[in-house]
Design an enzyme around this catalytic site. Structure first.
Site, PDB file in Angstrom:
ATOM      1  N   ASP A 176     -10.336  27.867   1.438  1.00 50.63           N
ATOM      2  CA  ASP A 176     -10.721  27.331   0.123  1.00 50.63           C
ATOM      3  C   ASP A 176     -12.113  26.713   0.147  1.00 50.63           C
ATOM      4  O   ASP A 176     -12.421  25.825  -0.647  1.00 50.63           O
ATOM      5  CB  ASP A 176      -9.707  26.290  -0.383  1.00 50.63           C
TER       6      ASP A 176
ATOM      7  N   ASN B 135      -2.091  36.504   0.354  1.00 53.67           N
ATOM      8  CA  ASN B 135      -2.034  35.042   0.484  1.00 53.67           C
ATOM      9  C   ASN B 135      -3.404  34.411   0.304  1.00 53.67           C
ATOM     10  O   ASN B 135      -3.523  33.229  -0.008  1.00 53.67           O
ATOM     11  CB  ASN B 135      -1.479  34.645   1.852  1.00 53.67           C
TER      12      ASN B 135
ATOM     13  N   GLY C 142      -7.153  33.858  -1.478  1.00 56.00           N
ATOM     14  CA  GLY C 142      -7.516  33.788  -2.888  1.00 56.00           C
ATOM     15  C   GLY C 142      -8.854  33.134  -3.094  1.00 56.00           C
ATOM     16  O   GLY C 142      -9.139  32.096  -2.514  1.00 56.00           O
ATOM     17  N   HIS C 143      -9.701  33.778  -3.868  1.00 54.96           N
ATOM     18  CA  HIS C 143     -10.928  33.123  -4.295  1.00 54.96           C
ATOM     19  C   HIS C 143     -11.350  33.659  -5.658  1.00 54.96           C
ATOM     20  O   HIS C 143     -10.913  34.714  -6.093  1.00 54.96           O
ATOM     21  CB  HIS C 143     -12.043  33.258  -3.258  1.00 54.96           C
TER      22      HIS C 143
ATOM     23  N   ARG D 133       6.525  45.478  16.780  1.00 51.17           N
ATOM     24  CA  ARG D 133       6.435  46.943  16.756  1.00 51.17           C
ATOM     25  C   ARG D 133       7.507  47.597  15.876  1.00 51.17           C
ATOM     26  O   ARG D 133       7.910  48.723  16.110  1.00 51.17           O
ATOM     27  CB  ARG D 133       6.491  47.521  18.184  1.00 51.17           C
TER      28      ARG D 133
ATOM     29  N   THR E 185      -2.064  30.537   9.647  1.00 51.46           N
ATOM     30  CA  THR E 185      -1.624  31.822   9.129  1.00 51.46           C
ATOM     31  C   THR E 185      -1.266  32.703  10.323  1.00 51.46           C
ATOM     32  O   THR E 185      -1.320  32.261  11.472  1.00 51.46           O
ATOM     33  CB  THR E 185      -2.704  32.446   8.225  1.00 51.46           C
TER      34      THR E 185
ATOM     35  N   THR F 273     -24.058  24.219  -5.766  1.00 54.60           N
ATOM     36  CA  THR F 273     -24.252  23.039  -6.619  1.00 54.60           C
ATOM     37  C   THR F 273     -23.478  23.142  -7.936  1.00 54.60           C
ATOM     38  O   THR F 273     -23.851  22.524  -8.924  1.00 54.60           O
ATOM     39  CB  THR F 273     -25.748  22.842  -6.916  1.00 54.60           C
TER      40      THR F 273
END
Length: 424
Positions: free
Chosen positions: A13, A38, A40-41, A144, A235, A413
């Protein structure tokens, strides 16, 4: 082929989307190395907001071809849903510029069900997963017994392996709230739809071997890495530089830059140690002003001060050639800003550039801080470094010095695409 790799340097994040979006405008190839839906941006491109999870954000650039690499896990319904969303928002040719390695693994709805059951069994020691099934999918890969994207094309093999997975989990947990035959039925449609997207990764890279600018988009972040992160609160994939090289079969000698993305403060979603976390008015202020809610889960992010111990460790593993410091403007209204400079262990040992492997020990460290003066003025939208307040520049330059001189080349900014300072 010149390769630029963008990696999260903290717990995710950090705002990797904006620098990835900016760099993708010059990229001819953009690749996701690991993780799944899983991640996210958010990217704001030409006043349109796009949320990315499994798809590479290079899709917003019309000249960029995109690959979901062999190290990823792909939830096929989410892939098509996300692609449709992009096309509805105007990226009409996105489906012609996205490909999936046939060696990537399939993340099933079954994995999501199992994820919830495994978290419930942990009780108070929950990892704090996104609940998307990523961990169980990578577990099946390591054992496997997983199903690869390429295997979807062989109906008999696919159905046998999925039924076997279901039988194994049923033996472990009992009856599941999951219908394996229903999922098999859905994949009869997905099988046909996937055909134009699935490629042999090595042949794909040979086709684009003359690509002048290849961009690798990291997911999650180093402190969530399966080997190097705050295990077990991590993760299930390798999220650092080594993982990107492995997952995409990259030639290390072709890597021209490794960009670490760091927030001007620190956040974390889910459980696990967080030494510089502020469970007070400072943490609340960072959370509210910074709008710290996860893109994927909507969960409130935990907030704390910038952590040099963590970032030195991250730098030592990922070997950043430059940094992108994000969300500087969120600190505009603080009288003073603290930076974590050392951890003190219960036995008195002082750590400045190594990170304990023991998660329980990390919960017990005392943190040493230095206090820097705030700037108490608006930096939102500033685009030239010299236009920043003197104390804001001093904060940035302090971080540079303490991280061994790695340059902070980009400074975020604000949320808009052009709210970015680029220092030459």
């Amino acid at each position: 082929m010149g390769i630029t790799i963008v990696l999260g340097s903290q717990w995710g994040d950090e705002g990797k989307g904006k620098i990835t979006d900016m760099l993708s405008q010059q990229a001819t190839l953009c690749c996701r190395a690991a993780g799944g839906h899983n991640a996210g941006h958010t990217i704001v491109h030409e006043n349109i907001t796009y949320d990315f999870h499994i798809l590479p954000s290079g899709l917003v650039s019309p000249s960029c071809v995109n690959l979901i690499g062999a190290g990823t896990v792909v939830h096929v319904p989410s892939f098509f849903k996300e692609l449709a969303s992009l096309e509805e928002k105007g990226l009409k040719d996105a489906g012609k510029r996205i490909f999936i390695s046939d060696r990537a693994h399939v993340c099933f709805d079954l994995h999501s069900v199992v994820d919830g059951l495994e978290e419930a069994k942990l009780g108070g020691r929950k990892v704090g997963t996104t609940g998307k099934g990523i961990g169980p999918c990578y577990s099946d890969k390591a054992a496997r017994r997983g199903v690869r994207i390429g295997e979807i094309m062989d109906e008999a093999v696919f159905e046998r392996k999925l039924r076997s997975l279901h039988a194994g989990y049923t033996a472990r947990f009992g009856e599941l709230e999951y219908d394996v035959e229903e999922e098999i039925g859905r994949f009869k449609d997905y099988r046909k739809r996937l055909v134009p997207y699935v490629v042999d990764q090595l042949a794909f890279f040979k086709q684009y071997k003359d690509s002048p600018n290849t961009l690798v988009e990291g997911a999650n972040a180093l402190m969530l890495d399966l080997d190097h992160g705050t295990y077990p609160y991590v993760t299930s994939s390798s999220t650092g530089l080594g993982g990107a090289v492995q997952a995409l079969s990259l030639n290390p000698t072709s890597i021209t830059s490794v960009i670490g993305v760091v927030k001007a403060y620190t956040t974390r979603v889910g459980s696990g140690p967080f030494p510089s976390e502020q469970l007070n008015e400072y943490g609340d202020k960072l959370q509210s002003v910074g709008r710290e809610f996860g893109v994927t889960t909507g969960r409130r992010r935990r907030c704390g001060w910038f952590d040099l111990v963590l970032c030195r460790y991250s730098q030592a593993i990922n070997h950043y050639t430059a940094l992108n410091l994000t969300k500087l403007d969120i600190l505009d209204d603080f009288d003073e800003i603290k930076v974590a400079v050392a951890y003190v262990l219960p036995d008195g040992t002082r750590l400045t550039d190594t990170y304990p492997a023991d998660a329980d020990l990390l919960e017990k460290v005392k943190v040493e801080y230095v206090s820097l003066p705030g700037w108490k003025s608006n930096t939102m939208g500033v685009r030239k470094y010299e236009d920043l307040p003197a104390n804001a520049r001093a904060y940035i330059e302090y971080i540079e010095r303490e991280l061994g001189g790695v340059p902070v080349k980009w400074i975020g900014t604000g949320p808009a695409r052009d709210h970015m300072i680029c220092r030459e």
